[in-house]
Motif scaffolding. Structure first.
Motif, PDB file in Angstrom:
ATOM      1  N   ILE A 179      35.772  96.517  29.685  1.00 57.12           N
ATOM      2  CA  ILE A 179      36.169  97.127  30.480  1.00 57.12           C
ATOM      3  C   ILE A 179      37.556  98.202  29.750  1.00 57.12           C
ATOM      4  CG2 ILE A 179      37.973  97.066  32.521  1.00 57.12           C
ATOM      5  CD1 ILE A 179      36.353  94.727  33.595  1.00 57.12           C
ATOM      6  N   PHE A 180      38.259  97.316  29.004  1.00 59.77           N
ATOM      7  CA  PHE A 180      39.287  97.919  28.273  1.00 59.77           C
ATOM      8  C   PHE A 180      38.846  99.060  27.482  1.00 59.77           C
ATOM      9  CE2 PHE A 180      42.415  98.187  24.898  1.00 59.77           C
ATOM     10  CZ  PHE A 180      43.418  98.562  25.366  1.00 59.77           C
ATOM     11  N   LEU A 181      37.687  99.136  26.832  1.00 58.17           N
ATOM     12  CA  LEU A 181      37.252 100.042  25.811  1.00 58.17           C
ATOM     13  C   LEU A 181      37.107 101.179  26.625  1.00 58.17           C
ATOM     14  CD1 LEU A 181      36.509 100.628  22.935  1.00 58.17           C
ATOM     15  CD2 LEU A 181      34.260  99.833  23.187  1.00 58.17           C
ATOM     16  N   LEU A 182      36.217 100.906  27.872  1.00 53.16           N
ATOM     17  CA  LEU A 182      35.630 102.061  28.470  1.00 53.16           C
ATOM     18  C   LEU A 182      36.827 102.969  29.229  1.00 53.16           C
ATOM     19  CD1 LEU A 182      32.487 100.894  30.037  1.00 53.16           C
ATOM     20  CD2 LEU A 182      32.567 102.441  28.335  1.00 53.16           C
ATOM     21  N   ARG A 183      37.626 102.161  29.659  1.00 52.28           N
ATOM     22  CA  ARG A 183      38.914 102.608  30.455  1.00 52.28           C
ATOM     23  C   ARG A 183      39.595 103.704  29.335  1.00 52.28           C
ATOM     24  NH1 ARG A 183      44.199 102.059  29.753  1.00 52.28           N
ATOM     25  NH2 ARG A 183      45.540 102.603  31.690  1.00 52.28           N
ATOM     26  N   GLN A 184      39.900 103.097  27.931  1.00 54.49           N
ATOM     27  CA  GLN A 184      40.611 103.985  27.094  1.00 54.49           C
ATOM     28  C   GLN A 184      39.993 105.232  26.939  1.00 54.49           C
ATOM     29  OE1 GLN A 184      43.380 101.998  27.450  1.00 54.49           O
ATOM     30  NE2 GLN A 184      43.583 103.084  25.471  1.00 54.49           N
ATOM     31  N   PHE A 185      38.501 105.241  26.854  1.00 53.56           N
ATOM     32  CA  PHE A 185      37.593 106.768  26.834  1.00 53.56           C
ATOM     33  C   PHE A 185      37.727 107.403  28.096  1.00 53.56           C
ATOM     34  CE2 PHE A 185      34.249 109.456  26.733  1.00 53.56           C
ATOM     35  CZ  PHE A 185      34.234 109.848  25.327  1.00 53.56           C
ATOM     36  N   PHE A 186      37.557 106.795  29.033  1.00 48.27           N
ATOM     37  CA  PHE A 186      37.692 107.525  30.411  1.00 48.27           C
ATOM     38  C   PHE A 186      39.159 108.127  30.609  1.00 48.27           C
ATOM     39  CE2 PHE A 186      34.468 104.717  32.664  1.00 48.27           C
ATOM     40  CZ  PHE A 186      33.469 105.043  31.710  1.00 48.27           C
ATOM     41  N   VAL A 220      29.641 104.454  25.967  1.00 47.50           N
ATOM     42  CA  VAL A 220      28.728 103.441  26.846  1.00 47.50           C
ATOM     43  C   VAL A 220      27.708 103.103  25.983  1.00 47.50           C
ATOM     44  CG1 VAL A 220      26.991 103.425  28.823  1.00 47.50           C
ATOM     45  CG2 VAL A 220      29.202 104.771  29.194  1.00 47.50           C
ATOM     46  N   LEU A 221      27.328 103.726  24.899  1.00 43.46           N
ATOM     47  CA  LEU A 221      26.210 103.290  24.027  1.00 43.46           C
ATOM     48  C   LEU A 221      26.958 102.239  22.902  1.00 43.46           C
ATOM     49  CD1 LEU A 221      23.649 103.520  22.645  1.00 43.46           C
ATOM     50  CD2 LEU A 221      24.475 105.283  21.160  1.00 43.46           C
ATOM     51  N   VAL A 222      28.211 102.357  22.613  1.00 43.52           N
ATOM     52  CA  VAL A 222      28.848 101.468  21.765  1.00 43.52           C
ATOM     53  C   VAL A 222      29.292  99.989  22.719  1.00 43.52           C
ATOM     54  CG1 VAL A 222      31.164 100.715  20.867  1.00 43.52           C
ATOM     55  CG2 VAL A 222      30.202 103.164  20.525  1.00 43.52           C
ATOM     56  N   VAL A 223      29.586 100.174  23.826  1.00 48.06           N
ATOM     57  CA  VAL A 223      29.522  98.885  24.797  1.00 48.06           C
ATOM     58  C   VAL A 223      28.410  98.402  24.934  1.00 48.06           C
ATOM     59  CG1 VAL A 223      30.324  97.838  26.914  1.00 48.06           C
ATOM     60  CG2 VAL A 223      31.875  99.871  25.701  1.00 48.06           C
ATOM     61  N   ILE A 288      19.251 104.080  16.362  1.00 45.42           N
ATOM     62  CA  ILE A 288      20.451 104.441  17.201  1.00 45.42           C
ATOM     63  C   ILE A 288      21.723 104.564  16.101  1.00 45.42           C
ATOM     64  CG2 ILE A 288      19.569 103.687  19.355  1.00 45.42           C
ATOM     65  CD1 ILE A 288      21.601 101.420  19.198  1.00 45.42           C
ATOM     66  N   GLN A 289      21.724 104.376  15.119  1.00 47.17           N
ATOM     67  CA  GLN A 289      22.787 104.104  14.097  1.00 47.17           C
ATOM     68  C   GLN A 289      23.671 105.342  14.152  1.00 47.17           C
ATOM     69  OE1 GLN A 289      22.065 103.790  10.181  1.00 47.17           O
ATOM     70  NE2 GLN A 289      20.025 104.859  10.072  1.00 47.17           N
ATOM     71  N   LYS A 290      23.130 106.625  14.272  1.00 45.45           N
ATOM     72  CA  LYS A 290      23.826 107.961  14.254  1.00 45.45           C
ATOM     73  C   LYS A 290      24.809 107.941  15.796  1.00 45.45           C
ATOM     74  CE  LYS A 290      23.505 112.781  13.619  1.00 45.45           C
ATOM     75  NZ  LYS A 290      22.667 114.053  13.593  1.00 45.45           N
ATOM     76  N   SER A 291      24.100 107.623  16.600  1.00 46.35           N
ATOM     77  CA  SER A 291      24.873 107.792  18.140  1.00 46.35           C
ATOM     78  C   SER A 291      25.799 106.487  17.949  1.00 46.35           C
ATOM     79  CB  SER A 291      23.846 107.599  19.062  1.00 46.35           C
ATOM     80  OG  SER A 291      22.975 108.982  18.983  1.00 46.35           O
ATOM     81  N   PHE A 292      25.481 105.564  17.658  1.00 48.28           N
ATOM     82  CA  PHE A 292      26.299 104.450  17.628  1.00 48.28           C
ATOM     83  C   PHE A 292      28.028 104.616  16.784  1.00 48.28           C
ATOM     84  CE2 PHE A 292      27.825 100.290  15.870  1.00 48.28           C
ATOM     85  CZ  PHE A 292      28.089  99.525  17.189  1.00 48.28           C
ATOM     86  N   VAL A 293      27.643 104.931  15.363  1.00 54.13           N
ATOM     87  CA  VAL A 293      28.616 105.472  14.688  1.00 54.13           C
ATOM     88  C   VAL A 293      29.622 106.453  15.262  1.00 54.13           C
ATOM     89  CG1 VAL A 293      29.610 106.183  12.368  1.00 54.13           C
ATOM     90  CG2 VAL A 293      27.416 104.355  12.703  1.00 54.13           C
ATOM     91  N   GLN A 294      28.581 107.489  15.766  1.00 53.44           N
ATOM     92  CA  GLN A 294      29.576 108.708  16.428  1.00 53.44           C
ATOM     93  C   GLN A 294      30.323 108.018  17.699  1.00 53.44           C
ATOM     94  OE1 GLN A 294      26.992 111.641  17.595  1.00 53.44           O
ATOM     95  NE2 GLN A 294      28.638 113.082  18.365  1.00 53.44           N
TER      96      GLN A 294
END
Length: 302
Positions: A179-186, A220-223, A288-294
């Motif tokens: 929740i906290f991680l997504l909130r910071q991005f939103f 969202v992919l990171v979470v 998915i490593q490229k999208s994950f790191v990005q």
């Protein structure tokens, strides 16, 4: 007559040009040395990171009697497939892999959905007490998970959810860290997007699905990946909530092999199971490593 004029007349480079060329050569040498040292450091770090996985791979093909010798040998004298045969005989590896996929997959889907909904409300909607609610949620992260195991287990046991999928899934259906991680991005997304959609008559749930989530794919992919990896490798909770081999996840099943029914730990069999358990995560991360790191990089940008 200046040195430059005389150098031009004689056709030889001037002293200034010679000094400039020396400085360029020194700069190139320093740059090359720095690059070589960087590559050496990266190679050394890669070897250190990969070495445990190589040990797991080698041990999984090592006869069990050789894994008990001292001092241990990195490269054994012989290799065998008996550890994998014994693994499938000792535990229902296929069923436990399926249980792990269902557990980790369902928890990830529910958790990402509920986490993103909560993050949307805490970042895009102004309501009284929003800061207080966020503070309470963050404060719950300070409560040790061990302190909640017995109360949660007793609650789920009273509901008859022991040895069931829902028993291990329900307590993990939301995560404050996500929740906290997504909130910071939103928060970093411009609110003009929301206002334009509201003017067009879109409701909050439609704004969330069609505007916020498409612009937050990386976070969202990171979470999602953190949730899936964390629950795939989770040991304690599935071990507590399951008591039958056919209901355990693969990590809980492997834990029961250690010293179970014998005074000698079958390290080769355990390493074979650990390798099988790790392979799906390695395959997923490879694609998915490229999208994950990005996503990790973009999540920290405001």
């Amino acid at each position: 007559m200046s040195s430059a004029t005389s150098a031009a007349m004689t056709g030889r480079p001037s002293r200034e040009d010679q000094e400039h060329q020396k400085m360029l050569r020194r700069a190139r040498t320093r740059h090359m040395i720095a690059r070589i040292l960087t590559y050496i450091l990266l190679i050394a770090m890669t070897i250190i990171i990969i070495f445990p996985l190589l040990i797991v791979l080698i041990t999984s093909f090592t006869p069990n009697k050789l894994t008990q010798t001292w001092p241990p040998k990195v490269i054994p004298e012989s290799f065998t497939f008996d550890n994998y045969t014994s693994l499938f005989q000792r535990m229902p590896i296929g069923k436990q892999l399926l249980n792990t996929v269902i557990f980790a997959g369902a928890v990830t889907v529910f958790s990402v959905f509920f986490d993103s909904l909560a993050a949307y409300g805490l970042s895009r909607i102004d309501f009284k007490g929003r800061g207080l609610l966020l503070g309470i949620l963050i404060a719950t992260m300070m409560i040790p998970g061990m302190a909640l195991l017995i109360p949660v287990y007793k609650l789920l046991a009273s509901m008859g959810l022991v040895n069931t999928y829902w028993g291990i899934i329900i307590p993990r259906m939301a995560d404050v860290g996500g929740i906290f991680l997504l909130r910071q991005f939103f928060i970093s997304l411009p609110k003009d997007l929301d206002n334009a959609a509201r003017i067009d008559g879109a409701g909050e749930f439609r704004i969330f699905l069609q505007i916020i989530l498409p612009n937050a794919k990386s976070s969202v992919l990171v979470v999602t990946m953190f949730n899936f990896m964390g629950n795939w490798n989770d040991l304690l909770w599935p071990l507590i909530m399951t008591s039958r081999p056919e209901t355990r996840t693969i990590t809980a099943g492997l834990a029961m092999l250690t010293g179970h029914g014998s005074s000698v730990t079958p390290y080769g069999v355990v390493m074979a199971g650990a390798l099988i358990s790790a392979l799906p995560l390695l395959i997923i991360f490879f694609f998915i490593q490229k999208s994950f790191v990005q996503g990790i990089a973009m999540t920290g940008i405001k």
